[in-house]
Design an enzyme around this catalytic site. Sequence first.
Site, PDB file in Angstrom:
ATOM      1  CG  ASP A 216      -1.883   1.462   1.321  1.00  0.00           C
ATOM      2  OD1 ASP A 216      -2.681   1.223   0.850  1.00  0.00           O
ATOM      3  OD2 ASP A 216      -1.419   2.248   2.183  1.00  0.00           O
TER       4      ASP A 216
ATOM      5  CE  LYS B  37      -2.028   5.000   0.976  1.00  0.00           C
ATOM      6  NZ  LYS B  37      -2.159   4.682   2.438  1.00  0.00           N
TER       7      LYS B  37
HETATM    8  N1  HSE Z   1      -4.622   0.784   4.354  1.00  0.00           N
HETATM    9  C1  HSE Z   1      -4.526   2.287   4.196  1.00  0.00           C
HETATM   10  C2  HSE Z   1      -3.569   2.762   5.628  1.00  0.00           C
HETATM   11  C3  HSE Z   1      -5.611   3.312   3.983  1.00  0.00           C
HETATM   12  O1  HSE Z   1      -3.687   1.962   6.270  1.00  0.00           O
HETATM   13  O2  HSE Z   1      -3.244   3.782   5.407  1.00  0.00           O
HETATM   14  C4  HSE Z   1      -6.112   3.258   2.803  1.00  0.00           C
HETATM   15  O3  HSE Z   1      -5.008   4.123   2.089  1.00  0.00           O
END
Ligand code: HSE
Length: 318
Positions: free
Chosen positions: A199, A203
Amino acid sequence: MQIRIGLLGCGTVGAGVVSLVRRRADRVADMTGLRPIVKTILVRDTQKDRGVSFIDERLTTSPEDILADDDIQIVVETIGGIEPKTYILEALSRGKHVVTANKDLIALHGPEILQTAAAHGVSVLFEAAVGGAIPLVGPLKENLTANEVTDLKGIINGTTNFILSQMTTRHIDFAEALQMAQELGYAEADPSSDVDGLDAARKLVILASIAFHTEVHLSDVRVEGIRHITATDVRYADEAGYVIKLLAVGRDRDGELTLAVRPTLIPKNHPLAHVSDAYNALFVRGDAAGDLMFFGRGAVVCRQRARLSAISLRSCGI
Ligand code: HSE
């Protein structure tokens, strides 16, 4: 004048968009001369209870009711995952602006989506794809244009930051902290994309592409998660004057990029060491602006707050 929105998906985020647009329509109209209204909402099941009652909005199970409606100028996508790519490309090709917080889609297919938007003279806005409500994309794209950005350092995954913060303050191990994160609704039932760093890597791809003005791919990022961090690692770090954070790092040295997501020792006197729980922060170094830090609630906290307000709206019968 009205500006009509077609909403794709109406889960926690979509329902939040509906109530925010209703609450702030007057303010937006005062500031811009355009009154936003959500005209049509694409859902799988029109009968499901979503915690908001729909007044003027029309629920539909047919995407064409939005994509082929010339009256709709903006499409807001809240479905998530890669699947809505077809809808987004279709909306752009039909001259509609698109707003999405879909980091997976932007990280993997950003160039194609942006090229389609440019070819049709419309915009794709994706500010909330990184850092929830913290303005990051706008400042990097616009306010800092005159800077050569050389460094990005960020805590851009709330779930892992919550887990590491709990391990630090409560001296518990990874498994116990993960269980807490799941019970509180921060971590998903399958937490792998958060705890294995994917994740944050997605980003970082988005942020680095904008900050360093180049096409960045997920395969350019070295990724390491936090599963193997033990309570003992955290304690040794603490005794040596550090905290462990899952850090996303982007560095540009004369066009040579280094991109990584990995657990990192941060000196306790560094501002990023004080970003705890599920909060996010991004540290940016620009040659003109110097060091900047953006801090706030990441998507995971926003999502939890949205869930809570959806529950309280429902319990008030609104
Ligand atoms: N799963 C992500 C986090 C949230 O824990 O930051 C969505 O971007």
